[in-house]
Enzyme design. Structure first.
Site, PDB file in Angstrom:
ATOM      1  CE1 TYR A   9      -3.371  -2.811   0.667  1.00 56.59           C
ATOM      2  CE2 TYR A   9      -2.451  -3.048   2.866  1.00 56.59           C
ATOM      3  CZ  TYR A   9      -3.291  -3.492   1.862  1.00 56.59           C
ATOM      4  OH  TYR A   9      -4.053  -4.612   2.069  1.00 56.59           O
ATOM      5  CG  ASP A 231     -14.479 -10.795   5.726  1.00 56.40           C
ATOM      6  OD1 ASP A 231     -13.813 -11.124   6.729  1.00 56.40           O
ATOM      7  OD2 ASP A 231     -13.978 -10.243   4.732  1.00 56.40           O
ATOM      8  CE  LYS A 260      -6.877  -7.552   9.273  1.00 61.60           C
ATOM      9  NZ  LYS A 260      -7.728  -7.599   8.077  1.00 61.60           N
TER      10      LYS A 260
HETATM   11  C1  PLP Z   1      -7.784  -8.079   6.678  1.00 62.67           C
HETATM   12  C2  PLP Z   1      -9.066  -8.487   6.096  1.00 62.67           C
HETATM   13  C3  PLP Z   1      -9.141  -9.416   5.040  1.00 62.67           C
HETATM   14  C4  PLP Z   1      -7.907  -9.983   4.374  1.00 62.67           C
HETATM   15  O1  PLP Z   1      -7.123 -10.723   5.237  1.00 62.67           O
HETATM   16  P1  PLP Z   1      -5.561 -10.949   4.877  1.00 62.67           P
HETATM   17  O2  PLP Z   1      -5.079 -11.866   5.949  1.00 62.67           O
HETATM   18  O3  PLP Z   1      -4.938  -9.598   4.922  1.00 62.67           O
HETATM   19  O4  PLP Z   1      -5.506 -11.556   3.526  1.00 62.67           O
HETATM   20  C5  PLP Z   1     -10.388  -9.768   4.579  1.00 62.67           C
HETATM   21  N1  PLP Z   1     -11.508  -9.256   5.115  1.00 62.67           N
HETATM   22  C6  PLP Z   1     -11.480  -8.372   6.132  1.00 62.67           C
HETATM   23  C7  PLP Z   1     -12.764  -7.865   6.700  1.00 62.67           C
HETATM   24  C8  PLP Z   1     -10.257  -7.952   6.648  1.00 62.67           C
HETATM   25  O5  PLP Z   1     -10.232  -7.045   7.632  1.00 62.67           O
END
Ligand code: PLP
Length: 426
Positions: A9, A231, A260
């Site tokens: 980024y 998600d 995460k």
């Molecule tokens: C960070 C994130 C992702 C992507 O995860 P990575 O481990 O960075 O590939 C997808 N969806 C949401 C809501 C996120 O915060």
């Protein structure tokens, strides 16, 4: 010589040198020149118990000498078996089947493949598109990119080269609910599922919505017979004040993605967890019906060990309650920012604090000001925000909020002298 590291980024030509970090202790990052910075980002939402928690270090070290990695095709191991069972226990309803991935974006790709595959196995191969929402962020791989806000996301430059999905506003009122219903109706033969970040949209703008909005999505998915995919890569594991955001919504999605904070910020891992009916669609005597996916490092035992140790901490310590209790503290600490010129909104949810501004202006100088003031934050878009470790002590929360106020004030007033600053360290 140009930099051999291509950083995330950033415009490599103009970006300032990155901050060099040599160690991290508890809530602080330690820079190469010996400064300590409070990590207000928890390394992109992930370090939920702070750095160097002995329980996590011990678990990973033990696993490192025993079995740091083994392929997962045709092989299993206890750390993965145990973690899958515990995630199933922690999740509501019949979210019973855990597919291991190696990053959040890949978990989103897997969820897309599960949903598309589900409809193919039900004789509906035309159902291969998704609805996602304005300001959504679902990751950086090409499938996940297609689910991000098509106009306002950082991926808009790839339009035409990525899958074309459908995007509309979150159903937060009658009108937007009607719009979503119409979209589902008009495209009913094409839609495999609806992707949503429940309660908090992360990288797409740090926006919050009500549990009722998530319940409306569940009801409309049921009504139009499409899958709902939550998600929770950012919101999972206590961040919003409940273990999962869907817990506060009392909704069970058909698939959920977690990442995460899953391994408490130690080793990369994510999962896509499916409900029984999704899993059962792939259950047959024909190998052609199987879910064909398998990242090389899936279910990495070190990552599983870290995740298991992290779940132990969630049971042994009041981590989720701490996250919930952080909301009023952040709100109190950040509320004075509301009166600063150029501030549009101050909002907090669980262990998330956001100052929305008209414009960040010179964002690099703002970022530098935070580092100089002893805090690591990375404002972007129109937000100055914090997602600290969930167990950040009160004194540090106050310090973090004071720095956020003072630096935001100085930045927005462009370097007015220090009079009127609040006392920084209490
Ligand atoms: C960070 C994130 C992702 C992507 O995860 P990575 O481990 O960075 O590939 C997808 N969806 C949401 C809501 C996120 O915060």
């Amino acid at each position: 010589m140009r930099d051999p590291v291509w950083r995330p980024y950033c415009q490599m030509k103009t970006a300032p040198s990155p901050l060099s970090i040599v160690a991290a202790e508890e809530f602080d990052l330690i820079t190469a020149d010996g400064r300590r910075l409070i990590d207000g980002m928890a390394s992109w939402w992930s370090v939920c118990h702070g750095y160097g928690h002995p329980a996590i270090i011990q678990a990973v070290e033990k696993q490192l000498s025993r079995l740091p990695h083994v392929m997962f095709g045709g092989i299993t191991h206890q750390p993965a078996e145990r973690l899958a069972a515990r995630l199933v226990d922690a999740l509501p309803g019949d979210l019973n089947h855990v597919f291991f991935a190696d990053s959040g974006s890949v978990a989103v790709e897997v969820a897309m493949k599960m949903a598309i595959g589900y409809w193919r196995r039900h004789g509906r191969p035309g159902r291969n598109r998704f609805i996602s929402f304005a300001n959504a962020y679902h990751g950086d791989t090409t499938g996940a990119m297609s689910l991000c806000d098509p106009d306002r996301s950082m991926h808009s430059g790839y339009q035409g080269a990525i899958l074309s999905q459908l995007n509309c506003s979150l159903p937060s009122d009658d009108r937007s609910t009607e719009t979503l219903a119409r979209l589902l109706d008009r495209h009913r033969t094409e839609i495999a599922g609806v992707f949503v970040e429940p309660l908090v949209q992360g990288a797409g703008g740090m926006r919050f919505h009500q549990p009722e909005t998530v319940r409306r999505i569940r009801r409309l998915c049921d009504q139009y017979g499409v899958l709902m995919i939550a998600d929770e890569i950012a919101t999972g594991f206590g961040r919003t004040g409940t273990m999962f955001a869907i817990d506060a919504c009392e909704v069970v999605p058909d698939i959920i993605c977690l990442g995460k904070a899953l391994t408490a910020g130690t080793i990369t891992m994510a999962v896509a967890v499916a409900r029984s009916h999704v899993f059962d669609a792939f259950w047959s005597d024909d190998i052609g019906d199987a879910l064909m996916h398998g990242p090389t490092f899936m279910a990495n035992p070190l990552a599983c060990a870290a995740a298991n140790a992290s779940l132990d901490l969630f049971s042994a310590e009041p981590r989720v309650a701490q996250a919930a209790a952080m909301q009023p503290k952040l709100q109190t600490g950040l509320e004075p920012c509301r009166d600063l010129p150029g501030v549009i909104d101050v909002r907090c949810h669980g262990a998330i604090g956001v100052i929305e501004v008209e414009s960040l202006g010179d964002v690099e100088s703002l970022r530098r000001r935070f580092v100089d003031a002893g805090v690591w934050l990375r404002p972007f878009g129109d937000c100055i925000y914090t997602t600290p470790p969930l167990n950040l002590p009160d004194k540090k929360i106050e310090q973090l909020c004071d720095v956020m106020f003072n630096v935001t004030r100085e930045h927005l007033l462009r370097g007015t002298p220090a009079d009127g600053l609040r006392k920084v360290v209490k």
